[in-house]
Design a protein around this motif. Structure first.
Motif, PDB file in Angstrom:
ATOM      1  N   LYS A  97       1.558   4.361   6.609  1.00 13.32           N
ATOM      2  CA  LYS A  97       0.390   4.117   5.471  1.00 13.32           C
ATOM      3  C   LYS A  97       0.394   2.978   4.926  1.00 13.32           C
ATOM      4  O   LYS A  97       1.330   2.107   4.481  1.00 13.32           O
ATOM      5  CB  LYS A  97      -0.527   5.365   5.330  1.00 13.32           C
ATOM      6  CG  LYS A  97       0.094   6.869   5.394  1.00 13.32           C
ATOM      7  CD  LYS A  97      -0.286   7.640   3.823  1.00 13.32           C
ATOM      8  CE  LYS A  97      -0.331   9.162   5.237  1.00 13.32           C
ATOM      9  NZ  LYS A  97       0.078  10.291   4.447  1.00 13.32           N
ATOM     10  N   THR A  98      -0.853   3.027   4.761  1.00 14.17           N
ATOM     11  CA  THR A  98      -1.153   1.620   3.648  1.00 14.17           C
ATOM     12  C   THR A  98      -1.912   1.425   2.396  1.00 14.17           C
ATOM     13  O   THR A  98      -2.791   2.367   2.573  1.00 14.17           O
ATOM     14  CB  THR A  98      -2.000   0.282   4.198  1.00 14.17           C
ATOM     15  OG1 THR A  98      -2.870   0.686   4.941  1.00 14.17           O
ATOM     16  CG2 THR A  98      -1.077  -0.096   5.731  1.00 14.17           C
ATOM     17  N   ARG A  99      -1.984   0.749   1.567  1.00 19.68           N
ATOM     18  CA  ARG A  99      -2.483   0.983   0.305  1.00 19.68           C
ATOM     19  C   ARG A  99      -4.213   0.972   1.005  1.00 19.68           C
ATOM     20  O   ARG A  99      -5.377   1.885   0.213  1.00 19.68           O
ATOM     21  CB  ARG A  99      -2.067   0.076  -0.334  1.00 19.68           C
ATOM     22  CG  ARG A  99      -3.119  -0.055  -1.473  1.00 19.68           C
ATOM     23  CD  ARG A  99      -2.689  -0.904  -3.164  1.00 19.68           C
ATOM     24  NE  ARG A  99      -2.571  -2.311  -2.440  1.00 19.68           N
ATOM     25  CZ  ARG A  99      -3.011  -3.893  -1.806  1.00 19.68           C
ATOM     26  NH1 ARG A  99      -3.838  -3.678  -2.412  1.00 19.68           N
ATOM     27  NH2 ARG A  99      -2.273  -4.427  -1.423  1.00 19.68           N
ATOM     28  N   THR A 100      -4.672  -0.092   1.444  1.00 23.23           N
ATOM     29  CA  THR A 100      -6.271   0.001   1.794  1.00 23.23           C
ATOM     30  C   THR A 100      -5.877   0.642   2.717  1.00 23.23           C
ATOM     31  O   THR A 100      -7.525   0.770   2.753  1.00 23.23           O
ATOM     32  CB  THR A 100      -5.917  -1.510   2.263  1.00 23.23           C
ATOM     33  OG1 THR A 100      -5.248  -2.137   3.434  1.00 23.23           O
ATOM     34  CG2 THR A 100      -5.923  -2.257   1.894  1.00 23.23           C
ATOM     35  N   GLY A 101      -6.119   1.529   3.765  1.00 24.44           N
ATOM     36  CA  GLY A 101      -5.556   2.483   4.660  1.00 24.44           C
ATOM     37  C   GLY A 101      -6.481   3.838   4.038  1.00 24.44           C
ATOM     38  O   GLY A 101      -7.293   4.319   4.884  1.00 24.44           O
ATOM     39  N   ILE A 102      -5.408   3.955   2.750  1.00 27.15           N
ATOM     40  CA  ILE A 102      -5.704   5.694   2.467  1.00 27.15           C
ATOM     41  C   ILE A 102      -6.565   5.617   1.280  1.00 27.15           C
ATOM     42  O   ILE A 102      -8.133   6.432   0.593  1.00 27.15           O
ATOM     43  CB  ILE A 102      -4.747   6.236   1.570  1.00 27.15           C
ATOM     44  CG1 ILE A 102      -4.409   4.822   0.482  1.00 27.15           C
ATOM     45  CG2 ILE A 102      -3.295   6.047   2.825  1.00 27.15           C
ATOM     46  CD1 ILE A 102      -3.274   5.409  -0.490  1.00 27.15           C
ATOM     47  N   GLY A 103      -7.349   3.857   1.062  1.00 27.05           N
ATOM     48  CA  GLY A 103      -8.034   3.664  -0.242  1.00 27.05           C
ATOM     49  C   GLY A 103      -7.797   3.848  -1.540  1.00 27.05           C
ATOM     50  O   GLY A 103      -6.631   4.733  -1.529  1.00 27.05           O
TER      51      GLY A 103
END
Length: 268
Positions: A97-103
């Motif tokens: 997961k990524t910071r930008t991906g989860i919001g």
């Protein structure tokens, strides 16, 4: 009786008793005595430095408490925002997961979740050290009241001219897109390279070679400075040089210096 001392059988039980009966709570009829614990970061665990300084603070706190002072050893933890973000992002990366991906909202929730997990570990370590902190007053640097206090202090210091905002070089994290302190940077030595550029004279009669470790600054050069007493460059004074690549002409000016050695440098 056991042959050796087993702290886990005694210390935890005694500390829990002290804490439940308010033995570390602020109180006393004498003068006020307060120590603010340098708040450990919630991102990790305590180390030998914490154990050393906390032992000194604990001894001073207990001494003044026994002398009847109104004694408070204030506990707390620090948010360490950048370091915390880095730790949480690594945990997300491990889960694909990524910071930008989860919001943003979900990421903030992950940060607070990590704070509760890691911060609780530090609290238990302080208790195992026997630190006589007043846990009923525990604070976190992101608590609303503390945030208001920090803003108030900074505004006052700014109004009094004691702090100011200035331009300076900072360490930039290209992944987190934020500035980081020197403490969070690992410095490494690298072998450099010395570049030599030939600056032709504008009149076509010869050239001048300049050495630099920063070739990218060449495009902003405005002049070449030479030592006025160096016979090797005296004939260049007042002449025009052509800047390589940019094809601009620049003067060769005398460089005022008290050194007896010959020198030449770029002035950008």
């Amino acid at each position: 009786m056991d042959k050796t001392y087993s702290p886990e059988k005694i210390e935890e039980r005694l500390y829990a008793f002290w804490e439940q009966h308010g033995c570390f709570a602020a109180g006393g009829d004498g003068p006020a005595y307060c120590i603010m614990i340098p708040p450990p970061n919630v991102t990790g665990t305590l180390h030998m430095g914490h154990a050393f300084q906390d032992t000194i603070m604990d001894a001073l706190t207990r001494l003044h408490r026994m002398r009847g002072f109104n004694t408070l050893w204030q506990p707390g933890t620090d948010h360490a925002g950048i370091a915390t973000q880095m730790v949480v992002e690594r945990r997300l990366e491990a889960a694909d997961k990524t910071r930008t991906g989860i919001g943003r909202e979900a990421f903030v929730e992950e940060v607070w979740r990590w704070k509760e997990q890691s911060g609780g570990k530090i609290q238990q370590q302080l208790r195992r050290l026997g630190a006589s902190l007043d846990w009923s007053r525990e604070r976190f640097t992101m608590d609303e009241g503390l945030s208001q206090a920090v803003t108030e202090v900074f505004v006052r210091l700014f109004d009094e001219g004691l702090i100011y905002r200035g331009k300076r070089l900072v360490n930039w994290d290209p992944v987190l897109h934020t500035a980081v302190s020197d403490l969070e940077v690992l410095s490494a030595e690298e072998n450099g390279h010395l570049w030599h550029f030939r600056y032709p004279l504008a009149d076509g009669e010869g050239s001048l070679v300049v050495a630099t470790t920063r070739p990218e600054t060449m495009l902003g050069d405005t002049a070449v400075a030479v030592h006025p007493e160096d016979p090797r460059y005296r004939h260049l004074l007042g002449k025009q040089l052509r800047l390589p690549l940019a094809e601009r002409t620049r003067s060769a000016n005398a460089m005022v210096s008290t050194r007896s050695t010959s020198s030449i440098s770029m002035r950008g």
